[in-house]
Design an enzyme around this catalytic site. Structure first.
Site, PDB file in Angstrom:
ATOM      1  N   THR A 246       0.836  -1.194   0.000  1.00 51.45           N
ATOM      2  CA  THR A 246       0.000   0.000   0.000  1.00 51.45           C
ATOM      3  C   THR A 246       0.877   1.252   0.000  1.00 51.45           C
ATOM      4  O   THR A 246       2.104   1.173  -0.143  1.00 51.45           O
ATOM      5  CB  THR A 246      -1.031  -0.057   1.164  1.00 51.45           C
TER       6      THR A 246
ATOM      7  N   GLY B 234      -7.491  14.063  -7.960  1.00 50.84           N
ATOM      8  CA  GLY B 234      -6.240  13.389  -7.626  1.00 50.84           C
ATOM      9  C   GLY B 234      -5.635  12.711  -8.826  1.00 50.84           C
ATOM     10  O   GLY B 234      -6.362  12.223  -9.707  1.00 50.84           O
ATOM     11  N   ALA B 235      -4.300  12.680  -8.857  1.00 52.78           N
ATOM     12  CA  ALA B 235      -3.590  12.145 -10.015  1.00 52.78           C
ATOM     13  C   ALA B 235      -2.423  11.255  -9.571  1.00 52.78           C
ATOM     14  O   ALA B 235      -1.397  11.198 -10.239  1.00 52.78           O
ATOM     15  CB  ALA B 235      -3.086  13.306 -10.871  1.00 52.78           C
ATOM     16  N   GLY B 236      -2.594  10.577  -8.438  1.00 51.73           N
ATOM     17  CA  GLY B 236      -1.526   9.712  -7.922  1.00 51.73           C
ATOM     18  C   GLY B 236      -1.547   8.334  -8.561  1.00 51.73           C
ATOM     19  O   GLY B 236      -2.199   8.116  -9.590  1.00 51.73           O
ATOM     20  N   GLY B 237      -0.835   7.394  -7.926  1.00 53.02           N
ATOM     21  CA  GLY B 237      -0.680   6.047  -8.480  1.00 53.02           C
ATOM     22  C   GLY B 237      -2.010   5.326  -8.656  1.00 53.02           C
ATOM     23  O   GLY B 237      -2.214   4.626  -9.656  1.00 53.02           O
TER      24      GLY B 237
ATOM     25  N   ASP C 294      -5.863  -3.187  -7.618  1.00 54.37           N
ATOM     26  CA  ASP C 294      -6.592  -1.986  -7.182  1.00 54.37           C
ATOM     27  C   ASP C 294      -7.597  -1.517  -8.229  1.00 54.37           C
ATOM     28  O   ASP C 294      -8.757  -1.238  -7.915  1.00 54.37           O
ATOM     29  CB  ASP C 294      -5.620  -0.814  -6.950  1.00 54.37           C
TER      30      ASP C 294
ATOM     31  N   GLY D 104     -14.230   3.830   0.661  1.00 58.19           N
ATOM     32  CA  GLY D 104     -13.309   2.920  -0.020  1.00 58.19           C
ATOM     33  C   GLY D 104     -13.382   1.475   0.429  1.00 58.19           C
ATOM     34  O   GLY D 104     -12.594   0.648  -0.057  1.00 58.19           O
TER      35      GLY D 104
ATOM     36  N   LYS E 157       3.966   1.410  -3.936  1.00 65.14           N
ATOM     37  CA  LYS E 157       3.521   0.598  -5.076  1.00 65.14           C
ATOM     38  C   LYS E 157       4.468   0.668  -6.280  1.00 65.14           C
ATOM     39  O   LYS E 157       4.602  -0.294  -7.022  1.00 65.14           O
ATOM     40  CB  LYS E 157       2.099   0.991  -5.488  1.00 65.14           C
TER      41      LYS E 157
HETATM   42  P1  NDP Z   1      -0.367   9.077  -4.160  1.00 64.41           P
HETATM   43  O1  NDP Z   1       0.514   9.516  -3.050  1.00 64.41           O
HETATM   44  O2  NDP Z   1       0.251   8.390  -5.350  1.00 64.41           O
HETATM   45  O3  NDP Z   1      -1.183  10.380  -4.755  1.00 64.41           O
HETATM   46  C1  NDP Z   1      -1.813  11.260  -3.943  1.00 64.41           C
HETATM   47  C2  NDP Z   1      -2.675  12.233  -4.788  1.00 64.41           C
HETATM   48  O4  NDP Z   1      -3.463  12.955  -3.863  1.00 64.41           O
HETATM   49  C3  NDP Z   1      -1.901  13.264  -5.577  1.00 64.41           C
HETATM   50  O5  NDP Z   1      -2.623  13.568  -6.761  1.00 64.41           O
HETATM   51  C4  NDP Z   1      -1.854  14.483  -4.639  1.00 64.41           C
HETATM   52  O6  NDP Z   1      -1.754  15.718  -5.311  1.00 64.41           O
HETATM   53  C5  NDP Z   1      -3.216  14.369  -4.006  1.00 64.41           C
HETATM   54  N1  NDP Z   1      -3.318  14.920  -2.662  1.00 64.41           N
HETATM   55  C6  NDP Z   1      -2.721  14.466  -1.534  1.00 64.41           C
HETATM   56  N2  NDP Z   1      -3.120  15.185  -0.464  1.00 64.41           N
HETATM   57  C7  NDP Z   1      -3.987  16.122  -0.931  1.00 64.41           C
HETATM   58  C8  NDP Z   1      -4.718  17.167  -0.323  1.00 64.41           C
HETATM   59  N3  NDP Z   1      -4.654  17.399   0.991  1.00 64.41           N
HETATM   60  N4  NDP Z   1      -5.523  17.936  -1.108  1.00 64.41           N
HETATM   61  C9  NDP Z   1      -5.611  17.704  -2.441  1.00 64.41           C
HETATM   62  N5  NDP Z   1      -4.928  16.722  -3.089  1.00 64.41           N
HETATM   63  C10 NDP Z   1      -4.117  15.952  -2.341  1.00 64.41           C
HETATM   64  O7  NDP Z   1      -1.491   8.195  -3.509  1.00 64.41           O
HETATM   65  P2  NDP Z   1      -2.236   6.908  -4.091  1.00 64.41           P
HETATM   66  O8  NDP Z   1      -2.803   7.232  -5.427  1.00 64.41           O
HETATM   67  O9  NDP Z   1      -1.370   5.714  -3.985  1.00 64.41           O
HETATM   68  O10 NDP Z   1      -3.413   6.722  -3.010  1.00 64.41           O
HETATM   69  C11 NDP Z   1      -4.452   7.664  -2.909  1.00 64.41           C
HETATM   70  C12 NDP Z   1      -5.449   7.197  -1.877  1.00 64.41           C
HETATM   71  O11 NDP Z   1      -6.068   5.985  -2.303  1.00 64.41           O
HETATM   72  C13 NDP Z   1      -4.848   6.893  -0.489  1.00 64.41           C
HETATM   73  O12 NDP Z   1      -5.669   7.506   0.485  1.00 64.41           O
HETATM   74  C14 NDP Z   1      -4.955   5.374  -0.392  1.00 64.41           C
HETATM   75  O13 NDP Z   1      -5.102   4.941   0.949  1.00 64.41           O
HETATM   76  C15 NDP Z   1      -6.212   5.126  -1.199  1.00 64.41           C
HETATM   77  N6  NDP Z   1      -6.348   3.749  -1.685  1.00 64.41           N
HETATM   78  C16 NDP Z   1      -7.415   3.005  -1.260  1.00 64.41           C
HETATM   79  C17 NDP Z   1      -7.588   1.715  -1.693  1.00 64.41           C
HETATM   80  C18 NDP Z   1      -8.753   0.921  -1.216  1.00 64.41           C
HETATM   81  O14 NDP Z   1      -8.732  -0.302  -1.362  1.00 64.41           O
HETATM   82  N7  NDP Z   1      -9.777   1.526  -0.688  1.00 64.41           N
HETATM   83  C19 NDP Z   1      -6.642   1.074  -2.643  1.00 64.41           C
HETATM   84  C20 NDP Z   1      -5.593   1.961  -3.068  1.00 64.41           C
HETATM   85  C21 NDP Z   1      -5.457   3.239  -2.588  1.00 64.41           C
HETATM   86  P3  NDP Z   1      -0.327  16.329  -5.787  1.00 64.41           P
HETATM   87  O15 NDP Z   1       0.012  15.671  -7.084  1.00 64.41           O
HETATM   88  O16 NDP Z   1      -0.597  17.779  -5.941  1.00 64.41           O
HETATM   89  O17 NDP Z   1       0.671  16.021  -4.708  1.00 64.41           O
END
Ligand code: NDP
Length: 265
Positions: free
Chosen positions: A61, A122-125, A101, A230, A65
């Protein structure tokens, strides 16, 4: 069969419900498995720790990843495409990497009907892995992120992308919080003035954060929008991981039933 050992790696990892879910299913289905959690600070050491613990498989997690992707010897086509691994299975001394995922998210939103357009906050992994699978399933997906750098990969893949500053107001059927806002700190993933009209015009609001009513879900509820946290994604990605761990010996329906009970404990 000897007892098989599994773990979830992450930082933080104490909140994870994966051990509960998997151990309950091992017990219910009579599979000789044990699943624990492991706080991993340094993602580059993932492979070393996996092998030292003599694990048969693992989930990975936040925030490891991409490290998990690099730790594997072999990747399935989808994990290779998205560049992130959340499930590792060891066969002999070869580590195989998968991403459950994104297909888990797709299954998790299936109960919402008449959804065509989706906005990801959001644009993360997780967003990067999930957007293409939704697109392949026929949804239209746009991406809104607070900052520009991570949007580049989405734009290159043909998605419409926005920052808060460049966002052009339009309506979406579903709004998804794919950020970690609400996981630790109680913040909205986007300014309320931007978010409230989007939610009001939508048919559903989904959060990937599980186990808590995040500010995003609370705002959606206050506007009368149907919500889902989630937990369902957690369950569905877990079913697919369990299926890989146990080498497809149980039906996914049986795994889901057992895990659902485990999650309710
Ligand atoms: P990443 O760290 O790869 O990406 C985080 C993203 O969130 C980025 O786009 C970041 O923006 C944005 N972000 C973070 N904090 C804030 C904030 N306070 N306000 C606005 N934007 C914010 O994370 P992941 O993609 O790996 O994971 C994202 C979420 O998904 C986590 O909470 C994780 O626990 C959850 N998840 C849940 C699962 C489930 O089974 N329910 C499975 C997989 C993930 P920026 O680019 O500007 O930094």
């Amino acid at each position: 069969m000897n007892k098989r050992l599994f773990a979830i790696f992450g930082d933080p990892v104490a909140h994870s419900k994966s051990p509960l879910m998997h151990n309950y299913a091992f017990e219910a289905l009579g599979y000789p498995g044990c699943y624990t959690r492991y706080l991993l600070k340094e993602g580059t050491q993932l492979r070393e720790h996996f092998l030292a613990l003599q694990l048969d498989g693992a989930n990975i997690t936040v925030p490891h990843k991409e490290h998990a992707y690099r730790a594997c010897d072999e990747l399935d086509d989808f994990a290779r495409k998205v560049g992130a691994v959340n499930t590792i299975v060891r066969k002999e001394n070869t580590l195989y990497g998968y991403n459950t995922d994104a297909p888990g998210f797709l299954k998790a939103i299936a109960r919402f009907k008449a959804i065509r357009s989706i906005l990801f906050l959001g644009a993360g992994g997780t967003a990067l892995a999930t957007a293409p699978i939704l697109q392949d399933a026929g949804y239209e997906v746009d991406i809104l992120n607070r900052s520009a750098p991570r949007l580049k990969a989405f734009a290159e893949a043909g998605f419409q992308t926005f920052t808060f500053e460049t966002f052009e107001a339009q309506n979406y059927d579903m709004i998804v919080n794919m950020t970690s806002a609400g996981l630790k700190e109680q913040t909205l993933p986007a300014p309320e003035a931007l978010l409230a009209p989007l939610l009001k015009a939508s048919k559903a609001a989904v959060d990937v954060v599980y186990g808590k009513r995040t500010p995003f879900l609370r705002l959606a509820e206050s506007l009368g929008v149907p919500t889902q946290d989630g937990s369902e994604m957690l369950l569905q990605q877990g079913v697919l991981a369990f299926d890989l761990f146990s080498e497809h010996r149980f039906s996914c329906e049986a795994i889901e039933e057992a895990m659902r009970k485990g999650l309710r404990l």
